[in-house]
Design a protein around this motif. Sequence first.
Motif, PDB file in Angstrom:
ATOM      1  N   TYR A  75       0.897  -1.188   0.092  1.00 52.66           N
ATOM      2  CA  TYR A  75       0.198   0.167  -0.053  1.00 52.66           C
ATOM      3  C   TYR A  75       0.829   1.247   0.045  1.00 52.66           C
ATOM      4  O   TYR A  75       0.300   2.467  -0.248  1.00 52.66           O
ATOM      5  CB  TYR A  75      -0.904  -0.079   1.184  1.00 52.66           C
ATOM      6  N   LEU A  76       2.065   1.076   0.301  1.00 55.48           N
ATOM      7  CA  LEU A  76       2.837   2.382   0.192  1.00 55.48           C
ATOM      8  C   LEU A  76       4.014   2.224  -0.442  1.00 55.48           C
ATOM      9  O   LEU A  76       4.162   2.979  -1.756  1.00 55.48           O
ATOM     10  CB  LEU A  76       3.292   2.776   1.730  1.00 55.48           C
ATOM     11  N   CYS A  77       5.014   1.514  -0.265  1.00 59.37           N
ATOM     12  CA  CYS A  77       6.249   1.402  -1.027  1.00 59.37           C
ATOM     13  C   CYS A  77       6.309   1.077  -2.433  1.00 59.37           C
ATOM     14  O   CYS A  77       6.809   1.991  -3.009  1.00 59.37           O
ATOM     15  CB  CYS A  77       7.412   0.457  -0.208  1.00 59.37           C
ATOM     16  N   TYR A  78       5.618   0.138  -2.571  1.00 53.74           N
ATOM     17  CA  TYR A  78       5.974  -0.255  -4.245  1.00 53.74           C
ATOM     18  C   TYR A  78       4.802   0.613  -4.916  1.00 53.74           C
ATOM     19  O   TYR A  78       5.412   0.934  -6.120  1.00 53.74           O
ATOM     20  CB  TYR A  78       5.094  -1.794  -4.204  1.00 53.74           C
ATOM     21  N   PRO A  79       3.752   1.080  -4.647  1.00 50.70           N
ATOM     22  CA  PRO A  79       3.090   2.001  -5.382  1.00 50.70           C
ATOM     23  C   PRO A  79       4.164   3.614  -5.126  1.00 50.70           C
ATOM     24  O   PRO A  79       3.910   4.081  -6.634  1.00 50.70           O
ATOM     25  CB  PRO A  79       1.786   2.545  -4.390  1.00 50.70           C
ATOM     26  N   VAL A  80       4.637   3.851  -4.396  1.00 51.22           N
ATOM     27  CA  VAL A  80       5.567   4.985  -4.505  1.00 51.22           C
ATOM     28  C   VAL A  80       6.634   4.750  -5.613  1.00 51.22           C
ATOM     29  O   VAL A  80       7.009   5.538  -6.361  1.00 51.22           O
ATOM     30  CB  VAL A  80       6.166   5.602  -3.245  1.00 51.22           C
ATOM     31  N   VAL A  81       7.125   3.708  -5.440  1.00 47.61           N
ATOM     32  CA  VAL A  81       8.417   3.233  -6.623  1.00 47.61           C
ATOM     33  C   VAL A  81       7.640   3.219  -7.919  1.00 47.61           C
ATOM     34  O   VAL A  81       8.212   3.864  -8.975  1.00 47.61           O
ATOM     35  CB  VAL A  81       8.856   1.747  -6.134  1.00 47.61           C
ATOM     36  N   ALA A  82       6.378   2.911  -8.104  1.00 47.70           N
ATOM     37  CA  ALA A  82       5.952   2.889  -9.509  1.00 47.70           C
ATOM     38  C   ALA A  82       5.827   4.411  -9.713  1.00 47.70           C
ATOM     39  O   ALA A  82       5.728   4.593 -11.184  1.00 47.70           O
ATOM     40  CB  ALA A  82       4.428   2.217  -9.549  1.00 47.70           C
ATOM     41  N   VAL A  83       5.444   5.282  -8.925  1.00 47.90           N
ATOM     42  CA  VAL A  83       5.359   6.661  -9.486  1.00 47.90           C
ATOM     43  C   VAL A  83       6.711   7.076 -10.019  1.00 47.90           C
ATOM     44  O   VAL A  83       6.585   7.900 -11.238  1.00 47.90           O
ATOM     45  CB  VAL A  83       4.872   7.476  -8.227  1.00 47.90           C
ATOM     46  N   TYR A  84       7.757   6.783  -9.379  1.00 48.83           N
ATOM     47  CA  TYR A  84       8.785   7.304  -9.793  1.00 48.83           C
ATOM     48  C   TYR A  84       9.391   6.459 -11.097  1.00 48.83           C
ATOM     49  O   TYR A  84      10.217   7.114 -12.040  1.00 48.83           O
ATOM     50  CB  TYR A  84      10.006   7.204  -8.767  1.00 48.83           C
TER      51      TYR A  84
END
Length: 163
Positions: A75-84
Amino acid sequence: MSVSLQYGFLGVVYLIGIAGFAAVPAHRRREAHAVFLFQNMLAWFLGLIAVEAGWLIYPVRELAKSSSTSFLFEYLCYPVVAVYYNFFYPEKGSARAKLGWTALFAFGITIPELLIEAYTDLVRYTGWKWYWTTISVGLTLAVSRLFFVWFFGPHRVSVSGKR
């Protein structure tokens, strides 16, 4: 590693994830939110499949009574990685550059996961292998890229912020 140290580690990763999302420039927040939510949905769905199939377990996790998956990763780390991943994707690069970009991110998630699996109780592979992480991350990032291009169209904002 003691349970308290593992929860401390989770806390530090939460701060890094939140800081990564907060660092998104104001003019890119709409894109970031769309990619974040899309990747969140993919990670949640596929993460539940992996856990319910018994391929992975998360012995030490937050919200243990609510979910058997890792809230932090799904819910946090992987989605943030996908943004970048999407923000800096080499749109005008060669097919090799694009594949390399995806591989960089896939291995950039797989290697820390292997270390976490080996030295903590945050994740345990039961029927899972490291290459499944690499493949699933690479594929879901590629799907998020397709979503990004579809949702924002050919005239989306570039890395520099100019149209």
